[in-house]
Motif scaffolding. Sequence first.
Motif, PDB file in Angstrom:
ATOM      1  N   GLU A   1      10.497  15.845  -6.014  1.00 26.84           N
ATOM      2  CA  GLU A   1      10.786  14.419  -5.948  1.00 26.84           C
ATOM      3  C   GLU A   1       9.543  13.536  -6.049  1.00 26.84           C
ATOM      4  N   ALA A   2       8.468  13.932  -5.358  1.00 22.73           N
ATOM      5  CA  ALA A   2       7.270  13.087  -5.336  1.00 22.73           C
ATOM      6  C   ALA A   2       6.694  12.893  -6.732  1.00 22.73           C
ATOM      7  N   SER A   3       6.817  13.900  -7.585  1.00 27.49           N
ATOM      8  CA  SER A   3       6.252  13.776  -8.928  1.00 27.49           C
ATOM      9  C   SER A   3       7.046  12.810  -9.793  1.00 27.49           C
ATOM     10  N   LYS A   4       8.243  12.445  -9.360  1.00 35.10           N
ATOM     11  CA  LYS A   4       9.091  11.544 -10.141  1.00 35.10           C
ATOM     12  C   LYS A   4       8.871  10.080  -9.775  1.00 35.10           C
ATOM     13  N   ALA A   5       7.980   9.817  -8.838  1.00 32.70           N
ATOM     14  CA  ALA A   5       7.707   8.431  -8.451  1.00 32.70           C
ATOM     15  C   ALA A   5       7.089   7.702  -9.635  1.00 32.70           C
ATOM     16  N   SER A   6       7.617   6.519  -9.908  1.00 34.71           N
ATOM     17  CA  SER A   6       7.113   5.764 -11.051  1.00 34.71           C
ATOM     18  C   SER A   6       5.850   5.012 -10.667  1.00 34.71           C
ATOM     19  N   ASP A   7       5.076   4.658 -11.660  1.00 37.93           N
ATOM     20  CA  ASP A   7       3.872   3.880 -11.417  1.00 37.93           C
ATOM     21  C   ASP A   7       4.260   2.494 -10.933  1.00 37.93           C
ATOM     22  N   PHE A   8       3.505   1.986  -9.960  1.00 38.11           N
ATOM     23  CA  PHE A   8       3.808   0.695  -9.359  1.00 38.11           C
ATOM     24  C   PHE A   8       3.090  -0.407 -10.116  1.00 38.11           C
ATOM     25  N   LYS A   9       3.879  -1.356 -10.570  1.00 33.98           N
ATOM     26  CA  LYS A   9       3.336  -2.543 -11.213  1.00 33.98           C
ATOM     27  C   LYS A   9       4.048  -3.740 -10.578  1.00 33.98           C
ATOM     28  N   PRO A  10       3.343  -4.482  -9.705  1.00 34.46           N
ATOM     29  CA  PRO A  10       4.002  -5.599  -9.035  1.00 34.46           C
ATOM     30  C   PRO A  10       4.425  -6.667 -10.036  1.00 34.46           C
ATOM     31  N   SER A  11       5.576  -7.251  -9.788  1.00 33.52           N
ATOM     32  CA  SER A  11       6.080  -8.305 -10.664  1.00 33.52           C
ATOM     33  C   SER A  11       5.254  -9.577 -10.473  1.00 33.52           C
ATOM     34  N   ALA A  12       5.386 -10.487 -11.406  1.00 29.29           N
ATOM     35  CA  ALA A  12       4.679 -11.766 -11.300  1.00 29.29           C
ATOM     36  C   ALA A  12       5.159 -12.535 -10.074  1.00 29.29           C
TER      37      ALA A  12
ATOM     38  N   PHE B   1       0.827  -1.213   0.000  1.00 30.68           N
ATOM     39  CA  PHE B   1       0.000   0.000   0.000  1.00 30.68           C
ATOM     40  C   PHE B   1       0.863   1.265   0.000  1.00 30.68           C
ATOM     41  N   CYS B   2       1.972   1.242   0.732  1.00 33.00           N
ATOM     42  CA  CYS B   2       2.864   2.409   0.751  1.00 33.00           C
ATOM     43  C   CYS B   2       3.435   2.682  -0.632  1.00 33.00           C
ATOM     44  N   VAL B   3       3.831   1.638  -1.325  1.00 31.70           N
ATOM     45  CA  VAL B   3       4.367   1.802  -2.678  1.00 31.70           C
ATOM     46  C   VAL B   3       3.273   2.309  -3.613  1.00 31.70           C
ATOM     47  N   GLN B   4       2.076   1.747  -3.482  1.00 26.72           N
ATOM     48  CA  GLN B   4       0.960   2.200  -4.326  1.00 26.72           C
ATOM     49  C   GLN B   4       0.612   3.658  -4.040  1.00 26.72           C
ATOM     50  N   LEU B   5       0.651   4.054  -2.769  1.00 24.45           N
ATOM     51  CA  LEU B   5       0.351   5.435  -2.400  1.00 24.45           C
ATOM     52  C   LEU B   5       1.380   6.389  -2.991  1.00 24.45           C
ATOM     53  N   LYS B   6       2.638   6.041  -2.895  1.00 25.63           N
ATOM     54  CA  LYS B   6       3.699   6.878  -3.465  1.00 25.63           C
ATOM     55  C   LYS B   6       3.536   6.995  -4.978  1.00 25.63           C
ATOM     56  N   SER B   7       3.175   5.913  -5.607  1.00 27.65           N
ATOM     57  CA  SER B   7       2.935   5.924  -7.049  1.00 27.65           C
ATOM     58  C   SER B   7       1.755   6.836  -7.389  1.00 27.65           C
ATOM     59  N   PHE B   8       0.674   6.718  -6.615  1.00 29.61           N
ATOM     60  CA  PHE B   8      -0.501   7.567  -6.847  1.00 29.61           C
ATOM     61  C   PHE B   8      -0.151   9.040  -6.642  1.00 29.61           C
ATOM     62  N   GLU B   9       0.604   9.333  -5.592  1.00 32.47           N
ATOM     63  CA  GLU B   9       0.989  10.717  -5.310  1.00 32.47           C
ATOM     64  C   GLU B   9       1.783  11.309  -6.477  1.00 32.47           C
ATOM     65  N   GLY B  10       2.703  10.520  -7.015  1.00 31.06           N
ATOM     66  CA  GLY B  10       3.486  10.995  -8.160  1.00 31.06           C
ATOM     67  C   GLY B  10       2.613  11.254  -9.371  1.00 31.06           C
ATOM     68  N   ARG B  11       1.696  10.323  -9.655  1.00 27.05           N
ATOM     69  CA  ARG B  11       0.783  10.484 -10.799  1.00 27.05           C
ATOM     70  C   ARG B  11      -0.130  11.689 -10.586  1.00 27.05           C
ATOM     71  N   TYR B  12      -0.622  11.867  -9.371  1.00 24.82           N
ATOM     72  CA  TYR B  12      -1.487  13.006  -9.053  1.00 24.82           C
ATOM     73  C   TYR B  12      -0.745  14.328  -9.277  1.00 24.82           C
ATOM     74  N   LEU B  13       0.474  14.404  -8.757  1.00 26.04           N
ATOM     75  CA  LEU B  13       1.234  15.650  -8.915  1.00 26.04           C
ATOM     76  C   LEU B  13       1.556  15.937 -10.374  1.00 26.04           C
ATOM     77  N   ARG B  14       1.837  14.889 -11.156  1.00 22.17           N
ATOM     78  CA  ARG B  14       2.131  15.105 -12.574  1.00 22.17           C
ATOM     79  C   ARG B  14       0.903  15.576 -13.334  1.00 22.17           C
ATOM     80  N   GLN B  15      -0.273  15.078 -12.966  1.00 25.10           N
ATOM     81  CA  GLN B  15      -1.480  15.399 -13.716  1.00 25.10           C
ATOM     82  C   GLN B  15      -2.219  16.605 -13.131  1.00 25.10           C
ATOM     83  N   VAL B  16      -2.632  16.511 -11.890  1.00 22.02           N
ATOM     84  CA  VAL B  16      -3.427  17.568 -11.268  1.00 22.02           C
ATOM     85  C   VAL B  16      -2.544  18.701 -10.757  1.00 22.02           C
ATOM     86  N   GLY B  17      -1.422  18.353 -10.170  1.00 21.30           N
ATOM     87  CA  GLY B  17      -0.523  19.364  -9.629  1.00 21.30           C
ATOM     88  C   GLY B  17      -0.041  20.327 -10.697  1.00 21.30           C
TER      89      GLY B  17
END
Length: 143
Positions: free
Chosen positions: A103-114, A40-56
Amino acid sequence: MPSDSDKKLTPEEDELLLKREELAYVRAALAERELELADFCVQLKSFEGRYLRQVGALYAELDDWEAKIVELEASLRPSATASQQAQETRKRADETREATHGEASKASDFKPSADLKTIFARLPSASIPILPKMKQTGFYVLT
């Protein structure tokens, strides 16, 4: 001669066995929850980065336009308060732009490995043994 397996457990030994089983279950559940938390922490960081890139970015642009308007008004009707308001508005626009491109906007999208998905899927069955005594006593409810 009775063997060790035929030996009857005392109530204290039986209770100790139950407590050990309970401890093993709680530890396994804790490990599962810690893995979920990390995910969840990784997903949250990913969401925060995506949010800042788009809405921010849109908020940064809006703040920049507001600062330009206030600065233009201050140049048309100069006063100490207008100048101060223009400085404050520009400062806010700069802070918004910095936060958006930080920095937060540079977080990459989280895609868990197989592999991670496989490990997570196997975790409950591998680490939470359903022991016969647990079934008999009814202590645990898996949620």
